[in-house]
Design a protein around this motif. Structure first.
Motif, PDB file in Angstrom:
ATOM      1  N   ARG A  69     -37.767 -48.669 -32.622  1.00  0.00           N
ATOM      2  CA  ARG A  69     -37.056 -47.590 -33.119  1.00  0.00           C
ATOM      3  C   ARG A  69     -36.626 -46.374 -32.185  1.00  0.00           C
ATOM      4  O   ARG A  69     -35.769 -45.881 -32.198  1.00  0.00           O
ATOM      5  CB  ARG A  69     -38.308 -47.511 -34.207  1.00  0.00           C
ATOM      6  N   GLN A  70     -37.144 -46.153 -31.518  1.00  0.00           N
ATOM      7  CA  GLN A  70     -37.335 -44.735 -30.641  1.00  0.00           C
ATOM      8  C   GLN A  70     -36.144 -44.431 -29.566  1.00  0.00           C
ATOM      9  O   GLN A  70     -35.393 -43.610 -29.853  1.00  0.00           O
ATOM     10  CB  GLN A  70     -38.153 -44.164 -29.998  1.00  0.00           C
ATOM     11  N   ILE A  71     -36.689 -45.697 -28.844  1.00  0.00           N
ATOM     12  CA  ILE A  71     -35.117 -45.965 -28.209  1.00  0.00           C
ATOM     13  C   ILE A  71     -33.730 -46.539 -29.017  1.00  0.00           C
ATOM     14  O   ILE A  71     -32.834 -45.779 -28.529  1.00  0.00           O
ATOM     15  CB  ILE A  71     -35.309 -47.193 -27.515  1.00  0.00           C
ATOM     16  N   CYS A  72     -34.199 -47.378 -29.861  1.00  0.00           N
ATOM     17  CA  CYS A  72     -32.251 -47.151 -30.727  1.00  0.00           C
ATOM     18  C   CYS A  72     -32.449 -46.163 -31.278  1.00  0.00           C
ATOM     19  O   CYS A  72     -30.764 -45.406 -31.132  1.00  0.00           O
ATOM     20  CB  CYS A  72     -32.549 -47.975 -31.352  1.00  0.00           C
ATOM     21  N   ASP A  73     -32.796 -45.079 -31.780  1.00  0.00           N
ATOM     22  CA  ASP A  73     -31.976 -44.295 -32.234  1.00  0.00           C
ATOM     23  C   ASP A  73     -31.702 -43.294 -31.413  1.00  0.00           C
ATOM     24  O   ASP A  73     -30.492 -42.497 -31.653  1.00  0.00           O
ATOM     25  CB  ASP A  73     -33.456 -43.226 -33.454  1.00  0.00           C
ATOM     26  N   ARG A  74     -31.710 -42.683 -30.345  1.00  0.00           N
ATOM     27  CA  ARG A  74     -31.497 -42.218 -29.362  1.00  0.00           C
ATOM     28  C   ARG A  74     -30.370 -42.691 -29.399  1.00  0.00           C
ATOM     29  O   ARG A  74     -29.519 -41.627 -28.443  1.00  0.00           O
ATOM     30  CB  ARG A  74     -32.726 -41.894 -28.309  1.00  0.00           C
ATOM     31  N   LEU A  75     -30.035 -43.803 -28.512  1.00  0.00           N
ATOM     32  CA  LEU A  75     -28.580 -44.776 -28.803  1.00  0.00           C
ATOM     33  C   LEU A  75     -27.957 -44.120 -28.756  1.00  0.00           C
ATOM     34  O   LEU A  75     -26.674 -44.208 -28.349  1.00  0.00           O
ATOM     35  CB  LEU A  75     -29.443 -45.930 -28.179  1.00  0.00           C
ATOM     36  N   ILE A  76     -28.109 -44.127 -30.454  1.00  0.00           N
ATOM     37  CA  ILE A  76     -27.320 -44.151 -31.970  1.00  0.00           C
ATOM     38  C   ILE A  76     -26.932 -42.499 -30.801  1.00  0.00           C
ATOM     39  O   ILE A  76     -25.883 -42.496 -31.244  1.00  0.00           O
ATOM     40  CB  ILE A  76     -27.622 -44.320 -33.005  1.00  0.00           C
ATOM     41  N   GLU A  77     -27.564 -41.642 -30.992  1.00  0.00           N
ATOM     42  CA  GLU A  77     -27.950 -40.060 -31.336  1.00  0.00           C
ATOM     43  C   GLU A  77     -26.865 -39.972 -30.302  1.00  0.00           C
ATOM     44  O   GLU A  77     -26.285 -39.068 -30.166  1.00  0.00           O
ATOM     45  CB  GLU A  77     -29.009 -39.798 -31.244  1.00  0.00           C
ATOM     46  N   ASN A  78     -27.097 -40.361 -29.039  1.00  0.00           N
ATOM     47  CA  ASN A  78     -26.695 -39.947 -28.016  1.00  0.00           C
ATOM     48  C   ASN A  78     -24.690 -40.517 -27.384  1.00  0.00           C
ATOM     49  O   ASN A  78     -24.805 -40.610 -26.465  1.00  0.00           O
ATOM     50  CB  ASN A  78     -27.116 -40.690 -26.365  1.00  0.00           C
ATOM     51  N   ASN A  79     -25.046 -41.371 -28.682  1.00  0.00           N
ATOM     52  CA  ASN A  79     -23.100 -42.021 -28.525  1.00  0.00           C
ATOM     53  C   ASN A  79     -22.225 -41.512 -30.169  1.00  0.00           C
ATOM     54  O   ASN A  79     -21.980 -42.733 -30.486  1.00  0.00           O
ATOM     55  CB  ASN A  79     -23.634 -44.114 -27.865  1.00  0.00           C
ATOM     56  N   PRO A  80     -22.537 -40.358 -30.154  1.00  0.00           N
ATOM     57  CA  PRO A  80     -21.433 -40.578 -31.203  1.00  0.00           C
ATOM     58  C   PRO A  80     -19.775 -40.684 -31.384  1.00  0.00           C
ATOM     59  O   PRO A  80     -19.267 -41.034 -32.200  1.00  0.00           O
ATOM     60  CB  PRO A  80     -21.342 -38.885 -30.958  1.00  0.00           C
ATOM     61  N   GLN A  81     -19.780 -41.060 -30.535  1.00  0.00           N
ATOM     62  CA  GLN A  81     -18.114 -41.738 -30.375  1.00  0.00           C
ATOM     63  C   GLN A  81     -17.788 -43.329 -30.437  1.00  0.00           C
ATOM     64  O   GLN A  81     -17.467 -44.170 -30.911  1.00  0.00           O
ATOM     65  CB  GLN A  81     -17.557 -41.490 -28.850  1.00  0.00           C
ATOM     66  N   ILE A  82     -19.421 -44.313 -31.179  1.00  0.00           N
ATOM     67  CA  ILE A  82     -19.278 -45.390 -31.061  1.00  0.00           C
ATOM     68  C   ILE A  82     -18.630 -45.700 -32.645  1.00  0.00           C
ATOM     69  O   ILE A  82     -18.934 -45.018 -33.679  1.00  0.00           O
ATOM     70  CB  ILE A  82     -20.907 -46.427 -31.363  1.00  0.00           C
ATOM     71  N   SER A  83     -18.203 -47.138 -33.464  1.00  0.00           N
ATOM     72  CA  SER A  83     -17.855 -46.985 -34.112  1.00  0.00           C
ATOM     73  C   SER A  83     -17.988 -48.582 -35.379  1.00  0.00           C
ATOM     74  O   SER A  83     -17.885 -48.162 -36.324  1.00  0.00           O
ATOM     75  CB  SER A  83     -16.056 -47.683 -34.741  1.00  0.00           C
ATOM     76  N   GLU A  84     -19.320 -48.878 -34.549  1.00  0.00           N
ATOM     77  CA  GLU A  84     -19.942 -49.847 -34.636  1.00  0.00           C
ATOM     78  C   GLU A  84     -21.311 -50.036 -34.089  1.00  0.00           C
ATOM     79  O   GLU A  84     -21.701 -49.829 -32.741  1.00  0.00           O
ATOM     80  CB  GLU A  84     -18.932 -50.991 -35.064  1.00  0.00           C
TER      81      GLU A  84
END
Length: 103
Positions: A29-44
């Motif tokens: 969860r910690q790693i996934c959340d960090r990946l999501i937060e650090n890539n604001p340009q993603i669309s999916e």
């Protein structure tokens, strides 16, 4: 449990390998959340479960948590490559009504 993320165009593919259970879900969860937060340009977000050999109800909670986080950001989530056992659990749980399978 190992977690990795790759960007393909505007999609973030998160690949999980190992067992997705009570012992590993917090770290994942910690790693996934960090990946999501650090890539604001993603669309999916695509969660690749090809390497997941075991998943219990904690794994379902993990997926729902990532879905909720992504939903708050307006980002759709897809599940990719679940093995037979994981697919059966995900079908029974009804999670595919929230997080569809990637084609």
């Amino acid at each position: 449990m190992t977690v990795s993320g790759n960007i393909f165009g505007r999609a973030l593919e998160i690949t999980l390998c190992g067992e997705l259970d009570e012992c590993s879900s917090s770290h994942a969860r910690q790693i996934c959340d960090r990946l999501i937060e650090n890539n604001p340009q993603i669309s999916e977000i695509i969660i690749n479960l090809a390497g997941v050999k075991f998943m219990d109800s904690t794994g379902i909670g993990f997926l729902i948590g990532r879905y909720k986080k992504a939903s708050r950001l307006g980002i759709p989530v897809l599940i990719k490559n679940p093995d037979f056992a994981a697919d059966k659990i995900l079908n029974l749980s009804g999670i595919y009504s929230l997080i569809p399978k990637a084609q």
